[in-house]
Write a protein that holds these residues in place. Structure first.
Motif, mmCIF file in Angstrom:
data_model
loop_
_atom_site.group_PDB
_atom_site.id
_atom_site.type_symbol
_atom_site.label_atom_id
_atom_site.label_comp_id
_atom_site.label_asym_id
_atom_site.label_seq_id
_atom_site.Cartn_x
_atom_site.Cartn_y
_atom_site.Cartn_z
ATOM 1 N N ALA A 171 15.644 11.509 -8.922
ATOM 2 C CA ALA A 171 14.754 10.369 -9.157
ATOM 3 C C ALA A 171 13.954 10.638 -10.428
ATOM 4 C CB ALA A 171 13.818 10.163 -7.971
ATOM 5 N N TYR A 172 13.716 9.588 -11.211
ATOM 6 C CA TYR A 172 13.056 9.745 -12.504
ATOM 7 C C TYR A 172 11.795 8.888 -12.570
ATOM 8 C CZ TYR A 172 17.328 12.064 -14.009
ATOM 9 O OH TYR A 172 18.385 12.933 -14.123
ATOM 10 N N PRO A 173 10.618 9.497 -12.347
ATOM 11 C CA PRO A 173 9.366 8.741 -12.516
ATOM 12 C C PRO A 173 9.178 8.367 -13.985
ATOM 13 C CG PRO A 173 9.021 10.768 -11.257
ATOM 14 C CD PRO A 173 10.382 10.860 -11.868
ATOM 15 N N LEU A 174 8.590 7.201 -14.216
ATOM 16 C CA LEU A 174 8.357 6.736 -15.580
ATOM 17 C C LEU A 174 6.866 6.703 -15.893
ATOM 18 C CD1 LEU A 174 10.915 3.827 -16.077
ATOM 19 C CD2 LEU A 174 11.229 6.289 -16.379
ATOM 20 N N PRO A 205 1.440 18.722 -5.286
ATOM 21 C CA PRO A 205 0.417 18.531 -6.320
ATOM 22 C C PRO A 205 0.952 17.722 -7.496
ATOM 23 C CG PRO A 205 0.444 20.810 -5.573
ATOM 24 C CD PRO A 205 1.635 20.139 -4.938
ATOM 25 N N SER A 206 0.069 16.907 -8.085
ATOM 26 C CA SER A 206 0.479 16.046 -9.204
ATOM 27 C C SER A 206 1.080 16.839 -10.349
ATOM 28 C CB SER A 206 -0.717 15.237 -9.708
ATOM 29 O OG SER A 206 -1.126 14.308 -8.732
ATOM 30 N N SER A 207 0.614 18.056 -10.514
ATOM 31 C CA SER A 207 1.120 18.883 -11.616
ATOM 32 C C SER A 207 2.567 19.318 -11.404
ATOM 33 C CB SER A 207 0.233 20.116 -11.794
ATOM 34 O OG SER A 207 0.192 20.871 -10.585
ATOM 35 N N LEU A 208 3.079 19.137 -10.177
ATOM 36 C CA LEU A 208 4.454 19.546 -9.864
ATOM 37 C C LEU A 208 5.306 18.391 -9.346
ATOM 38 C CD1 LEU A 208 3.629 22.860 -7.948
ATOM 39 C CD2 LEU A 208 4.416 22.663 -10.319
ATOM 40 N N GLU A 246 0.857 -1.186 0.000
ATOM 41 C CA GLU A 246 0.000 0.000 0.000
ATOM 42 C C GLU A 246 0.893 1.236 0.000
ATOM 43 O OE1 GLU A 246 -3.344 -0.100 2.675
ATOM 44 O OE2 GLU A 246 -3.339 -2.290 2.720
ATOM 45 N N SER A 247 1.199 1.709 -1.188
ATOM 46 C CA SER A 247 2.101 2.849 -1.354
ATOM 47 C C SER A 247 1.480 4.122 -0.791
ATOM 48 C CB SER A 247 2.421 3.041 -2.834
ATOM 49 O OG SER A 247 3.140 4.231 -3.050
ATOM 50 N N VAL A 248 2.292 4.902 -0.074
ATOM 51 C CA VAL A 248 1.792 6.189 0.423
ATOM 52 C C VAL A 248 1.721 7.206 -0.712
ATOM 53 C CG1 VAL A 248 2.638 5.803 2.764
ATOM 54 C CG2 VAL A 248 4.111 6.980 1.118
ATOM 55 N N VAL A 249 2.515 6.987 -1.758
ATOM 56 C CA VAL A 249 2.456 7.852 -2.941
ATOM 57 C C VAL A 249 1.507 7.194 -3.941
ATOM 58 C CG1 VAL A 249 3.767 8.993 -4.766
ATOM 59 C CG2 VAL A 249 4.855 8.520 -2.554
ATOM 60 N N PRO A 250 0.436 7.871 -4.358
ATOM 61 C CA PRO A 250 -0.499 7.258 -5.300
ATOM 62 C C PRO A 250 0.188 6.807 -6.584
ATOM 63 C CG PRO A 250 -1.415 9.278 -4.383
ATOM 64 C CD PRO A 250 0.030 9.221 -3.952
ATOM 65 N N THR A 251 -0.320 5.725 -7.164
ATOM 66 C CA THR A 251 0.301 5.108 -8.337
ATOM 67 C C THR A 251 0.548 6.116 -9.461
ATOM 68 O OG1 THR A 251 -0.825 3.038 -7.799
ATOM 69 C CG2 THR A 251 0.081 3.244 -10.027
ATOM 70 N N MET A 252 -0.433 6.938 -9.764
ATOM 71 C CA MET A 252 -0.340 7.864 -10.890
ATOM 72 C C MET A 252 0.031 9.287 -10.459
ATOM 73 S SD MET A 252 -0.775 6.139 -13.602
ATOM 74 C CE MET A 252 -1.369 4.519 -14.109
ATOM 75 N N HIS A 253 0.661 9.405 -9.309
ATOM 76 C CA HIS A 253 0.958 10.722 -8.742
ATOM 77 C C HIS A 253 1.822 11.583 -9.669
ATOM 78 C CE1 HIS A 253 1.311 13.687 -5.599
ATOM 79 N NE2 HIS A 253 2.625 13.555 -5.496
ATOM 80 N N TYR A 254 2.737 10.956 -10.395
ATOM 81 C CA TYR A 254 3.679 11.713 -11.231
ATOM 82 C C TYR A 254 3.189 11.904 -12.665
ATOM 83 C CZ TYR A 254 6.943 10.597 -7.428
ATOM 84 O OH TYR A 254 7.543 10.468 -6.203
ATOM 85 N N GLN A 255 2.113 11.196 -13.040
ATOM 86 C CA GLN A 255 1.735 11.113 -14.444
ATOM 87 C C GLN A 255 1.470 12.487 -15.064
ATOM 88 O OE1 GLN A 255 1.878 8.023 -15.802
ATOM 89 N NE2 GLN A 255 1.573 8.882 -17.836
ATOM 90 N N LYS A 256 0.743 13.322 -14.345
ATOM 91 C CA LYS A 256 0.329 14.614 -14.910
ATOM 92 C C LYS A 256 1.521 15.518 -15.206
ATOM 93 C CE LYS A 256 -3.464 16.375 -13.315
ATOM 94 N NZ LYS A 256 -4.449 17.092 -12.450
ATOM 95 N N SER A 257 2.583 15.410 -14.409
ATOM 96 C CA SER A 257 3.714 16.337 -14.563
ATOM 97 C C SER A 257 4.899 15.748 -15.315
ATOM 98 C CB SER A 257 4.178 16.815 -13.181
ATOM 99 O OG SER A 257 4.546 15.718 -12.359
ATOM 100 N N GLY A 290 9.633 17.588 -8.121
ATOM 101 C CA GLY A 290 10.105 17.248 -6.784
ATOM 102 C C GLY A 290 10.975 16.013 -6.794
ATOM 103 N N ALA A 291 10.593 15.023 -7.605
ATOM 104 C CA ALA A 291 11.402 13.806 -7.720
ATOM 105 C C ALA A 291 12.724 14.095 -8.422
ATOM 106 C CB ALA A 291 10.620 12.728 -8.469
ATOM 107 N N TYR A 292 12.643 14.870 -9.480
ATOM 108 C CA TYR A 292 13.834 15.200 -10.251
ATOM 109 C C TYR A 292 14.865 15.940 -9.393
ATOM 110 C CZ TYR A 292 16.690 17.410 -13.909
ATOM 111 O OH TYR A 292 17.727 17.840 -14.690
ATOM 112 N N ALA A 293 14.377 16.745 -8.453
ATOM 113 C CA ALA A 293 15.270 17.530 -7.596
ATOM 114 C C ALA A 293 16.163 16.648 -6.731
ATOM 115 C CB ALA A 293 14.451 18.469 -6.714
ATOM 116 N N VAL A 294 15.720 15.417 -6.465
ATOM 117 C CA VAL A 294 16.539 14.487 -5.673
ATOM 118 C C VAL A 294 17.067 13.343 -6.552
ATOM 119 C CG1 VAL A 294 15.506 15.030 -3.453
ATOM 120 C CG2 VAL A 294 14.456 13.272 -4.890
#
Length: 663
Positions: free
Chosen positions: A214-217, A201-204, A42-53, A208-212
């Motif tokens: 990390a590369y969401p796919l 926010p999903s739009s940003l 049960e991920s604390v970060v929603p599955t599609m959290h990064y999709q919009k941005s 936030g990931a890129y700043a550390v």
């Protein structure tokens, strides 16, 4: 960045292509029960959290695409042919190509919800009329369970079905951990970061990931994993998804069965009940299907489309819908596997009767517990399938829900399991017979062989500051030159999933550097010193790394040129001279089609050649060994090719050890 590029190479599909209509995850009602038996995690970060941005897939500049194209053509052409191709390409760049590029950029600006390659690539894929067997569907075999007793066919099948449903529920509830590659996991793959990023926010969130580091796919293809089927239509197929399906499709002896694995509350059926139903199917005394319907899915797509229409018209619509809407397909084979070559043939194509090749994916489990995934490739690329396979392997080996000796639930499986029966007229029966004949003829021409090079691997290559992937690709170039005296068009897949609705790009491993190096090793072994040969290896590695970075960042040339041609054709324009040049056809006739895969969950992967005179090369570079699983048709000798590849690897590692090359 090197780690990210390695993963993207692994995740790329061999023959990619599918439109993805958005980052939608189908809704489904769930009860309040959220025990570990229902979800993988049960991920604390929603599955599609990064999709919009997610960043958009860039369109390369035309003045960069053409030089890259010409650089890839240079090792394949003699001087005269290259000058001709160069003139044609530069005329395209300064003329009609510039107009098409501007139109493509404008079109892309009006479709910011997707990528410029998504629609044309999808259209190309589903318009293909060839059989999906050998031409498109690849396989990836599961590593055996470390606890051998869990490799029992019934136990392993039950656990895989349960884990697959748990994956689906985790995905659809938005609880599946987002697909992110962490280049600095100490900062980004932590509870602290996850608890912070989930409030961004999903739009940003991507930023936030890129700043550390990390590369969401992109995960927009994932919803097609379940309840999905490629449906044949004349001229162009369609993808069908029905999220209401709660049943699994099971094949055994060519017979088709269905039973529910999700209950009315949307929860996984009791594992012991699933075990009971599978036990019932495995003990069913029904003979092998006289008219195995599944073999029709191996036919030419137009032929299959016509037969499917007749099948539905003959009163079989309900059963056909049950097949199409099933969560996925489980194939229970009555054969035990003799060796890895037998596994490759069985998982890649089988006998044609105990498969439904059009399902988004099939889990195949043999009598001795060998397991694999065979997947229909049009709906998406390797990112989603590899993630699924990794999760299923981890779940079935670390948290199996049934065990050797577990008692199946005392339920009425005879009522719960439905064996599908079909009304087949003489035309359908003859169609099945003809499809089986065509299938047998096609697969009889395929040869598969494999090698394991044990004298070195990733660790030694990295110590020598060489890219392991570059060295493997160089060995294929050397091997082909040694066998056939040529440098030929070569394809290596690379995912562009770092971008929204990214697909794949092509790495072109045949370069002026690999050609020069291969000739030095193969034809001039005594002419160059060890130091000179090492310098050539370094040049190959460095340039291959550059090509890989460009491809992963959407800066290859293949997809750009493809999209420009597609735009011209759909606009009714004449096909530009660039595309009628024989050199363009030749570079897209990929004699060496390659794809790499390394995962603890996978022991073997493979596919057929993409052209009649080619090789299909699945490979993996491991810590201290290199494996190749290669296929060919009669036009090529796969056994000799692998001997040449092995010799090439021996020579490369000898040079790295400071030893001269020996004949």
């Amino acid at each position: 960045m090197a780690l990210l590029l390695s993963v993207l190479r692994t995740a790329g599909g061999r023959v990619p292509g599918a439109r993805v209509p958005g980052a939608r995850v189908p809704s489904r009602r769930y009860s309040s029960r959220t025990s570990s038996s229902q979800f993988l995690h049960e991920s604390v970060v929603p599955t599609m959290h990064y999709q919009k941005s997610l960043p958009r897939l860039p369109i390369p500049k035309l003045e960069e695409t053409i030089p890259r194209y010409l650089a890839a053509q240079r090792p394949l052409l003699d001087d005269d042919h290259f000058r001709t191709t160069q003139t044609i390409a530069l005329d395209f760049q300064n003329g009609v190509g510039k107009q098409l590029h501007q139109a493509l950029v404008a079109q892309d600006q009006n479709n910011k919800q997707t990528s410029y390659i998504s629609d044309p690539w999808f259209d190309m894929y589903l318009s293909a009329r060839d059989s999906v067997v050998l031409n498109f569907n690849p396989f990836m075999s599961f590593t055996p369970d470390p606890k051998k007793e869990y490799d029992d066919q019934l136990v392993r099948s039950t656990n895989m079905v349960c884990s697959a449903v748990r994956f689906m529920k985790t995905l659809q509830a938005g609880l599946l951990e987002p697909e992110v590659f962490h280049l600095n996991p100490a900062k980004s793959n932590t509870d602290t970061f996850k608890n912070l990023i989930r409030w961004v926010p999903s739009s940003l969130s991507w930023y936030g990931a890129y700043a550390v580091n990390a590369y969401p796919l992109d995960m927009s293809q994932y919803f097609r994993l379940f309840n999905s089927t490629r449906i044949p239509k004349r001229g162009k197929d369609v993808l069908f998804t029905d999220e209401k399906g709660q049943h699994v499709l099971v094949l055994r002896k060519g017979n088709l069965y269905v039973f529910n694995v999700v209950n009315r509350d949307g929860n996984l059926v009791e594992p012991a009940e699933i075990q009971s139903h599978l036990k019932y199917i495995l003990s069913d005394s029904a003979p092998k299907a006289a008219h195995p319907l599944g073999v029709l899915t191996s036919e030419n797509r137009d032929v299959w489309a016509g037969l499917r229409d007749r099948l539905v018209a003959a009163g079989n619509a309900e059963n056909v819908h049950l097949i199409d809407s099933a969560l996925f397909c489980l194939c229970l084979d009555d054969e035990s596997m003799r060796d890895h070559i037998h596994i490759s043939h069985n998982m890649l194509h089988g006998d044609g009767c105990n498969r439904w090749y059009d399902k988004s994916f099939s889990i195949i489990v043999t009598k001795d517990g060998q397991a694999a995934i065979n997947f229909e490739h049009s709906w998406g690329d390797g990112v989603a399938v590899l993630r699924f396979q990794n999760e299923i392997f981890r779940d079935t080996t670390e948290q199996p829900l049934v065990h050797p000796g577990s008692a199946a639930l005392a339920v009425d499986s005879a009522s719960a399991v439905r064996r599908l029966t079909f009304n087949l007229d003489s035309e359908l029966q003859n169609g099945i017979k003809k499809a089986k004949e065509n299938f047998d003829s096609a697969v009889s021409r395929l040869t598969i062989d494999a090698i394991e090079f044990k004298k070195g691997g990733k660790e030694q290559l990295k110590k020598s500051k060489l890219s392991p992937d570059a060295v493997a690709q160089l060995a294929f170039q050397m091997g082909f030159l040694r066998q056939y005296g040529q440098t030929v068009a070569t394809y290596e897949s690379c995912s562009t999933a770092a971008f929204k609705h990214g697909r794949t790009e092509t790495i072109r491993p045949a370069t002026v550097h690999t050609k020069r190096c291969s000739q030095a090793f193969v034809h001039q072994p005594g002419k160059h010193s060890v130091e000179q040969l090492r310098a050539m290896l370094a040049d190959c590695s460095q340039y291959h790394g550059q090509l890989t970075r460009e491809a992963a960042m959407g800066q290859g040339f293949d997809r750009h040129l493809f999209a420009l041609r597609y735009l011209a054709e759909t606009a009714g324009q004449a096909v530009p001279d660039l595309y009628t040049d024989a050199a363009y056809a030749a570079i897209n006739h990929n004699i060496l089609s390659t794809s790499t895969l390394t995962s603890p969950a996978v022991t073997l992967g493979g596919f057929a050649p993409v052209v009649p005179d080619g090789f299909g090369i699945g490979y993996g570079v491991h810590d201290d060994w290199i494996g190749c699983n290669v296929s060919s048709y009669p036009a090529r000798n796969v056994h000799e090719f692998l001997q040449c590849v092995h010799k090439s690897l021996e020579d490369i590692f000898s040079v790295l050890e400071g030893k001269p090359i020996t004949d």
